[in-house]
Design a protein around this motif. Structure first.
Motif, PDB file in Angstrom:
ATOM      1  N   ASP A   1       0.836  -1.203   0.000  1.00  0.00           N
ATOM      2  CA  ASP A   1       0.000   0.000   0.000  1.00  0.00           C
ATOM      3  C   ASP A   1       0.872   1.253   0.000  1.00  0.00           C
ATOM      4  N   LEU A   2       1.909   1.224   0.814  1.00  0.00           N
ATOM      5  CA  LEU A   2       2.803   2.374   0.931  1.00  0.00           C
ATOM      6  C   LEU A   2       3.548   2.627  -0.375  1.00  0.00           C
ATOM      7  N   VAL A   3       4.021   1.549  -0.997  1.00  0.00           N
ATOM      8  CA  VAL A   3       4.785   1.688  -2.246  1.00  0.00           C
ATOM      9  C   VAL A   3       3.907   2.259  -3.355  1.00  0.00           C
ATOM     10  N   GLN A   4       2.712   1.713  -3.515  1.00  0.00           N
ATOM     11  CA  GLN A   4       1.829   2.197  -4.571  1.00  0.00           C
ATOM     12  C   GLN A   4       1.410   3.643  -4.327  1.00  0.00           C
ATOM     13  N   THR A   5       1.194   3.997  -3.074  1.00  0.00           N
ATOM     14  CA  THR A   5       0.833   5.378  -2.748  1.00  0.00           C
ATOM     15  C   THR A   5       1.957   6.333  -3.113  1.00  0.00           C
ATOM     16  N   TYR A   6       3.171   5.978  -2.736  1.00  0.00           N
ATOM     17  CA  TYR A   6       4.305   6.861  -3.014  1.00  0.00           C
ATOM     18  C   TYR A   6       4.543   6.984  -4.522  1.00  0.00           C
ATOM     19  N   LYS A   7       4.443   5.878  -5.240  1.00  0.00           N
ATOM     20  CA  LYS A   7       4.646   5.925  -6.691  1.00  0.00           C
ATOM     21  C   LYS A   7       3.606   6.816  -7.368  1.00  0.00           C
ATOM     22  N   LEU A   8       2.366   6.734  -6.905  1.00  0.00           N
ATOM     23  CA  LEU A   8       1.329   7.577  -7.490  1.00  0.00           C
ATOM     24  C   LEU A   8       1.579   9.050  -7.192  1.00  0.00           C
ATOM     25  N   LEU A   9       2.096   9.351  -6.008  1.00  0.00           N
ATOM     26  CA  LEU A   9       2.429  10.741  -5.688  1.00  0.00           C
ATOM     27  C   LEU A   9       3.530  11.266  -6.606  1.00  0.00           C
TER      28      LEU A   9
ATOM     29  N   ILE B   1      -0.379  17.047 -11.672  1.00  0.00           N
ATOM     30  CA  ILE B   1      -1.495  17.007 -10.720  1.00  0.00           C
ATOM     31  C   ILE B   1      -0.884  16.923  -9.326  1.00  0.00           C
ATOM     32  N   LYS B   2      -0.371  18.025  -8.853  1.00  0.00           N
ATOM     33  CA  LYS B   2       0.325  18.037  -7.570  1.00  0.00           C
ATOM     34  C   LYS B   2      -0.648  17.679  -6.455  1.00  0.00           C
ATOM     35  N   SER B   3      -0.315  16.663  -5.674  1.00  0.00           N
ATOM     36  CA  SER B   3      -1.254  16.131  -4.689  1.00  0.00           C
ATOM     37  C   SER B   3      -0.520  15.669  -3.440  1.00  0.00           C
ATOM     38  N   PHE B   4      -1.292  15.440  -2.399  1.00  0.00           N
ATOM     39  CA  PHE B   4      -0.816  14.670  -1.260  1.00  0.00           C
ATOM     40  C   PHE B   4      -1.841  13.571  -1.015  1.00  0.00           C
ATOM     41  N   ALA B   5      -1.449  12.555  -0.284  1.00  0.00           N
ATOM     42  CA  ALA B   5      -2.334  11.421  -0.040  1.00  0.00           C
ATOM     43  C   ALA B   5      -2.651  11.331   1.444  1.00  0.00           C
ATOM     44  N   PHE B   6      -3.792  10.733   1.756  1.00  0.00           N
ATOM     45  CA  PHE B   6      -4.118  10.527   3.168  1.00  0.00           C
ATOM     46  C   PHE B   6      -4.957   9.270   3.333  1.00  0.00           C
ATOM     47  N   TYR B   7      -4.858   8.729   4.543  1.00  0.00           N
ATOM     48  CA  TYR B   7      -5.561   7.488   4.887  1.00  0.00           C
ATOM     49  C   TYR B   7      -6.246   7.683   6.228  1.00  0.00           C
ATOM     50  N   ASN B   8      -7.564   7.561   6.239  1.00  0.00           N
ATOM     51  CA  ASN B   8      -8.351   7.649   7.467  1.00  0.00           C
ATOM     52  C   ASN B   8      -8.563   6.237   7.992  1.00  0.00           C
ATOM     53  N   CYS B   9      -7.902   5.897   9.077  1.00  0.00           N
ATOM     54  CA  CYS B   9      -7.934   4.523   9.578  1.00  0.00           C
ATOM     55  C   CYS B   9      -8.719   4.440  10.886  1.00  0.00           C
ATOM     56  N   GLY B  10      -9.760   3.635  10.898  1.00  0.00           N
ATOM     57  CA  GLY B  10     -10.495   3.386  12.127  1.00  0.00           C
ATOM     58  C   GLY B  10     -11.795   4.159  12.237  1.00  0.00           C
TER      59      GLY B  10
ATOM     60  N   THR C   1       3.271  12.941   1.883  1.00  0.00           N
ATOM     61  CA  THR C   1       3.798  13.800   0.829  1.00  0.00           C
ATOM     62  C   THR C   1       5.090  13.141   0.347  1.00  0.00           C
ATOM     63  N   LEU C   2       5.736  13.750  -0.627  1.00  0.00           N
ATOM     64  CA  LEU C   2       7.006  13.200  -1.091  1.00  0.00           C
ATOM     65  C   LEU C   2       8.133  13.458  -0.100  1.00  0.00           C
ATOM     66  N   GLU C   3       7.879  14.320   0.875  1.00  0.00           N
ATOM     67  CA  GLU C   3       8.917  14.666   1.840  1.00  0.00           C
ATOM     68  C   GLU C   3       8.702  14.053   3.215  1.00  0.00           C
ATOM     69  N   HIS C   4       7.433  13.904   3.612  1.00  0.00           N
ATOM     70  CA  HIS C   4       7.149  13.446   4.971  1.00  0.00           C
ATOM     71  C   HIS C   4       5.988  12.460   4.996  1.00  0.00           C
ATOM     72  N   MET C   5       5.982  11.676   6.065  1.00  0.00           N
ATOM     73  CA  MET C   5       4.846  10.833   6.401  1.00  0.00           C
ATOM     74  C   MET C   5       4.407  11.228   7.809  1.00  0.00           C
ATOM     75  N   HIS C   6       3.125  11.569   7.958  1.00  0.00           N
ATOM     76  CA  HIS C   6       2.581  12.014   9.245  1.00  0.00           C
ATOM     77  C   HIS C   6       1.592  10.972   9.761  1.00  0.00           C
ATOM     78  N   LEU C   7       1.563  10.771  11.073  1.00  0.00           N
ATOM     79  CA  LEU C   7       0.543   9.928  11.700  1.00  0.00           C
ATOM     80  C   LEU C   7       0.014  10.643  12.933  1.00  0.00           C
ATOM     81  N   ILE C   8      -1.309  10.795  12.993  1.00  0.00           N
ATOM     82  CA  ILE C   8      -1.958  11.502  14.098  1.00  0.00           C
ATOM     83  C   ILE C   8      -2.978  10.573  14.748  1.00  0.00           C
TER      84      ILE C   8
END
Length: 460
Positions: free
Chosen positions: A250-258, A266-275, A380-387
């Motif tokens: 999942d992580l690899v495909q997400t990063y490649k798409l970014l 199509i400048k974008s960021f990705a996010f995942y709402n878990c739970g 993003t291409l620079e960081h991964m955040h988890l909250i």
């Protein structure tokens, strides 16, 4: 005899090359890319080469409207009819004219070197327009207000979209991992609807991906309810729960798409709402790709992440200005040029480190709700955040407004569903809203080594 053999050999080479050219032009209709877009481009890190204004005419006739691909295909069919040949062609003077063949092959070569088959992201703009025109994609107009929050010193982009309140609510899909042990008499008798399972709406369907290592399959669909153009989703083809942790593939495909989205423009960021408390709208596992203004360096939260000085780049850090628990990992600047095992290993190690801290934060909250932990992940291409998340929505104590929050809020792009919410949220403080649905930071304790727990992926 020798000349005959050479002429026949040349004819077969021409036929083979032409068939390949037709096939390439066909796929070029769906995956559009100007091959020479790196000429005069701007090299950005991250993001790679961004096409410059000098190649705009070629992008227009190749990416926006596939004129070149159509001409290449038509020319290929004509050359194929001439070389095969069709009975009609034998009667024409050009059939025996070598010069005509040379000119046709020259133009065919010229057209075919202008384009190549780009990734699935290249289809997004065209598919968005098609889905919107057909009515299968609903676009909700909104107003964006820039507001600097005093508690976080971050300029939020608050999007107000009252029309989104009319978004249809779908029936929840039971999680198979939860319902397997429940008596059939207890489950709902009506068959739930999963919009992320076949048959797919052809106007929302973009394409499919397969991870090379795991062979897991994914579907890319346009977001049916959009507040910005070109908002798309990466969905597990087989049902997986939205409450489950992200897997390496999942992580690899997400990063490649970014990476590809940035290259495609199509400048974008990705996010995942878990739970259950993350703001997820569907129980089927999906990662969202949210386009941003090309002039922006990233979502607002990235401004704080970039300016945070870290001593150990290989370890997670926290943005201390934020009043809630947040865990961030700075990705290597050259990661976009990696592929295969190293890319997967780097992303997986980063995510597991963040998830470990997130679970640790949850364990320090004595009143945390029973069940699987919820959290938001921002890529993003620079960081991964988890909250880590405590609840799905926040109720303003002064006015009683209920403010639902998902990953967009923590990215700095809070979405409000009513005009009256705007002034109330600004007066109360966006940082306080996010703190209310998040958790208290225990980063100092974690740095001290008092929360050395490991993550059991089978329970996430």
């Amino acid at each position: 005899m020798g000349k005959l053999i050479w002429h026949e050999h040349a004819r077969l080479v021409s036929i083979t090359a032409t068939i390949y050219g037709i096939w390439a032009a066909y796929w070029g209709l769906f995956y559009r890319k100007f091959f020479w877009d790196f000429i005069g481009s701007t090299l950005r890190n991250p993001g790679g080469a961004q096409p410059g204004p000098n190649v705009a005419p070629f992008i227009t006739v190749i990416v926006k409207v596939p004129v070149v691909q159509i001409f290449a295909m038509l020319l290929g069919f004509f050359i194929l009819a001439l070389e095969w040949p069709l009975p009609l062609m034998k009667k024409l003077p050009i059939y025996r004219n070598i010069v005509v063949r040379m000119v046709l092959l020259f133009f065919q070569t010229f057209l075919n070197i202008l384009f190549y088959q780009a990734t699935i992201v290249s289809k997004i703009p065209g598919q968005y327009r098609k889905a919107k025109e057909s009515g299968d994609l609903l676009f909700f107009p909104s107003t964006v207000v820039h507001h600097r929050d005093a508690d976080t010193d971050l300029e939020f982009q608050i999007r107000v979209c009252p029309a989104l309140k009319s978004k249809p609510q779908r029936a929840a899909v039971p999680d198979p991992t939860v319902t397997a042990s429940i008596s059939p008499n207890v489950l709902p008798q009506t068959k739930p609807i999963d919009p992320f399972m076949p048959p797919y709406n052809e106007n929302l369907y973009v394409g499919e991906l397969r991870d090379e290592d795991s062979e897991d399959e994914y579907v890319v669909l346009m977001n049916k309810f959009s507040v910005v153009p070109n908002h798309f989703l990466l969905i597990s083809k087989e049902y997986q729960s939205q409450s489950s942790a992200l897997l390496p593939q999942d992580l690899v495909q997400t990063y490649k798409l970014l990476v590809e989205a940035r290259k495609t423009g199509i400048k974008s960021f990705a996010f995942y709402n878990c739970g259950d408390f993350s703001g997820a709208s569907q129980p089927h596992k999906h990662i969202q790709f949210f386009p941003i203004d090309p002039t922006e360096a990233g979502p607002p939260i990235e401004r704080l992440a970039r300016t945070t000085n870290i001593q150990t780049p290989s370890k997670p850090f926290t943005i201390s200005k934020l009043p809630y628990a947040n865990h961030v990992f700075r990705l290597p600047h050259d990661l976009q040029y990696e592929d295969g095992e190293k890319l997967g290993r780097t992303l997986t190690e980063a995510f597991l480190a963040l998830l470990d801290l997130g679970i640790s934060t949850v364990r320090h909250a004595p009143d945390y709700p029973i069940g699987r932990p919820s959290y938001n992940v921002i890529f993003t291409l620079e960081h991964m955040h988890l909250i880590p998340r405590r609840c799905e929505a926040y109720s303003l104590p002064e006015k009683g407004d209920v403010i639902p929050v998902n990953s967009l809020g923590f990215a700095g792009l809070l979405l409000l569903l009513a005009d009256e919410n705007l002034e109330n949220v600004k007066a109360h403080g966006v940082g306080k809203v996010l703190k209310g649905v998040g958790l208290e930071s225990v980063h100092e304790l974690q740095l001290a080594g008092t929360t050395d727990e490991t993550v059991d992926m089978t329970r996430m």
